[in-house]
Enzyme design. Structure first.
Site, PDB file in Angstrom:
ATOM      1  CG  ASP A   1      -1.826   1.135   1.350  1.00  0.00           C
ATOM      2  OD1 ASP A   1      -2.692   1.252   0.478  1.00  0.00           O
ATOM      3  OD2 ASP A   1      -1.688   1.922   2.309  1.00  0.00           O
TER       4      ASP A   1
ATOM      5  CD  GLU B   1      -2.212   2.259  -3.420  1.00  0.00           C
ATOM      6  OE1 GLU B   1      -3.406   2.509  -3.658  1.00  0.00           O
ATOM      7  OE2 GLU B   1      -1.732   2.251  -2.272  1.00  0.00           O
TER       8      GLU B   1
END
Length: 626
Positions: A323, A359
């Site tokens: 993330d 990401e």
């Protein structure tokens, strides 16, 4: 949390605890009995900021926490407070889930002792390490992103006691569905223990997604009452079915938030090493959550690497998705793909062959890094998402971008091998069904006056102008979902499908359902669109059968022809036509043809092995007889 810090180690005479807290003036190991009684054992400083103690007679099952004393100066980034019980950052299990309480954030001297409201670490005997095996997942396959709880909470075939837990992923009905989709790997949204953001409680909401971690080792007991053993069993069942497991990890921030957040673990032990600070000591917030982890500080590199190794050695996971990935490579001068943490991941013998997915963006300076991660990484491709959405929405001048994304995004990944992870929808944003039904977000249930979540989604409300029959509207939306799914399954490179999008799940227009632990987010298995699901199964079988579709080299003009509907090569002028909505991608070697008709009228495509009729706003795939 430096080289000397590690999970508790059971010895012949007790258990050894080692903690990194270089700025602390005193540290205590706090042991708790079955009635909550606490025994404090002073720890001694051993050098390099590491404190340790071997607690005689303490063994497996013991519940413990830490207390630290030292300077208390929040503006300077110091929060030492012996009234705050702290979780060992290396604790591999906790006795219950975190629940936010304002007392956890009370200033020193102004609040009660937090031991009664803090989860305790649990001393575990580590499972025998699994034999090292190569990842089952290979780039070019299908990644299936799912939330463990929401995926099975309403599954009628999963026993009620298993619903919402990791154990449910090993159920035969779940695995049968994954196999019908030819899933190469499931990507599990965060499993490690997290806490609610402080604004959610007054709204009657809780954090559902789990992107607010307190621990990077301990699995949240709400998802896995059986802890690591439960995860290992689920991974074994998925591996037996040929399905890999990728864990979504959040190392860019922790749940202690901003200056006024709770003191739970890192903040109370080693705040200067753990967090990035501006001049003067204030917290840097490149994540939008209140703090940013100093991922390339030596102590934090050691903690992150140990956490990753823990899940590989204990559960044999195939890889990780990160993330807000730029945080892993951010140095003082900005993002660097050769940052120490990224280099150490690839040099580590346990991690070197794992699948690593970024990401590739956060909100910090220079935070958009799509295409800039190391060559061995895969990357979520939001330009694929947006360009494909804009084409099917009907935006002018999008045919060239559509073709580039279909062919593997060589403009982003220019060195032959495409590292793209193509996706149309993910946990963050509209579902595939809502993409075709809502022109704007509807996040009122989140309690923030519909201000949260993405504002520009390239979505559309396919209400079908002039239609009064709901069945006509539903058919138009299903047609658009089929077109989107076909686009995804025919795209070059790795693809990712968000769980439930294959059968039209809706979140009622909520594009930021992070706080909706309810029917808004839980997948409705009994109400699924089975016709759309059957279409998805057929597309998955097609992709699995056609090597052209799951290749990982970006296509070039040597590989394919780009044609119009008359089987003539597209001219420069045709590529530049703002209203062009049709094209054919034909593989030279196999003759496989993908016929794209984004126009509002049906079209007959002329091909050497026979004409193909493609309905309005649809894709047709034609294969020569073999």
């Amino acid at each position: 949390m430096s080289i000397g810090a590690r999970p508790p180690q059971v010895t012949a005479s007790g258990t050894m605890f080692r903690v990194h807290a270089p700025d602390a003036s005193a540290l205590w190991l706090c042991l708790f009995d079955a009635h909550g009684g606490e025994t404090r054992v002073p720890m001694r400083q051993e050098g390099d900021g590491v404190w340790q103690v071997e607690a005689a007679g303490v063994g497996v099952g013991a519940r413990y926490g830490l207390r630290a004393d030292g300077p208390y100066d929040p503006p300077a980034g110091l929060w030492f407070d012996p009234d705050k019980l702290l979780l060992d950052p290396y604790a591999t299990a906790i006795d219950r889930a975190f629940i936010y309480d304002p007392a956890l954030a009370a200033p020193r001297g102004a609040g009660p002792d937090t031991a009664p409201i803090m989860p305790k670490g649990v001393v575990e005997a580590q499972l025998p390490s699994v034999a090292h095996r190569s990842p089952l997942f290979r780039p070019g396959g299908l990644i299936y992103e799912l939330h463990v709880r929401g995926f099975t909470m309403r599954h009628p075939e999963v026993p009620p006691a298993q619903r919402g837990t990791i154990a449910a992923l090993g159920h035969p009905a779940v695995i049968a569905h994954l196999k019908a989709l030819h899933v190469s790997a499931v990507e599990l949204m965060p499993l490690t223990a997290w806490i609610d953001e402080r604004h959610l409680g007054p709204l009657g909401l809780t954090n559902y997604w789990g992107y607010n971690p307190v621990s990077w080792f301990a699995i949240d007991p709400r998802l896995a009452p059986g802890g690591m053993a439960e995860l290992r069993q689920a991974v074994d069942a998925l591996h037996e079915a040929g399905i890999g497991v990728i864990l979504d990890m959040v190392y860019n921030h922790d749940g202690e938030s901003d200056r006024d957040g709770p003191t739970l673990s890192l903040r109370g032990l080693d705040p200067r090493s753990a967090f990035r600070h501006a001049a003067g000591g204030s917290l840097i917030n490149d994540t939008g959550t209140g703090n940013s982890i100093a991922c390339n500080a030596p102590a934090m590199r050691a903690l992150i690497l140990a956490s990753l190794r823990h899940f590989v050695q204990q559960a044999s996971v195939d890889g990780f998705r990160f993330d807000l990935g730029p945080a892993l490579g951010r140095l003082d001068h900005g993002f660097d793909p050769r940052a120490p943490l990224l280099e150490e991941m690839r040099a580590d013998p346990v991690l070197a062959d794992r699948i690593l997915i970024a990401e590739p963006w956060d909100i910090g300076p220079g935070g958009y890094q799509l295409g800039h991660f190391p060559d061995s990484w895969l990357e979520w491709n939001d330009r694929y998402r947006d360009d494909m959405r804009r084409f099917w929405r009907g935006d002018a001048g999008t045919i060239g971008a559509f073709a580039t994304r279909l062919a593997g995004s060589s403009d982003i990944f220019p060195n032959g091998r495409t590292r793209t992870v193509n996706f149309l929808a993910a946990h963050d944003g509209f579902t595939l069904a809502d993409l075709t039904a809502y022109a704007a977000r509807h996040n009122e249930a989140n309690g923030e006056q519909n201000r949260d979540g993405h504002g520009e989604n390239y979505s559309w409300n396919n209400g079908v102008e002039g239609a009064s029959d709901d069945s006509v509207i539903r058919a138009a939306r299903q047609r658009d979902m089929r077109a989107l799914l076909t686009t995804l399954f025919c795209s070059r490179g790795t693809i990712m499908l968000c769980a439930g999008d294959e059968f039209g799940r809706s979140q009622q227009g909520n594009n930021n359902a992070y706080a909706q632990d309810n029917a808004i987010s839980w997948i409705d298995w009994e109400g699924r669109d089975q016709a759309l699901e059957a279409e998805a199964f057929a597309l998955a079988a097609l992709r699995a059968d056609e090597a052209d579709l799951h290749g990982i080299t970006a296509l070039t003009d040597d590989d394919v022809d780009w044609l119009d509907e008359t089987d003539s090569p597209l001219t420069v002028a045709q590529w530049e036509e703002p209203e062009r909505r049709r094209l054919v991608l034909r593989y030279r070697a196999s003759g496989l043809a993908i016929c794209v008709n984004g126009a509002s009228e049906a079209c007959r495509f002329s091909l050497p092995h026979g004409d193909v009729d493609v309905a309005a706003r649809s894709i047709g795939v034609s294969r020569p007889e073999r």
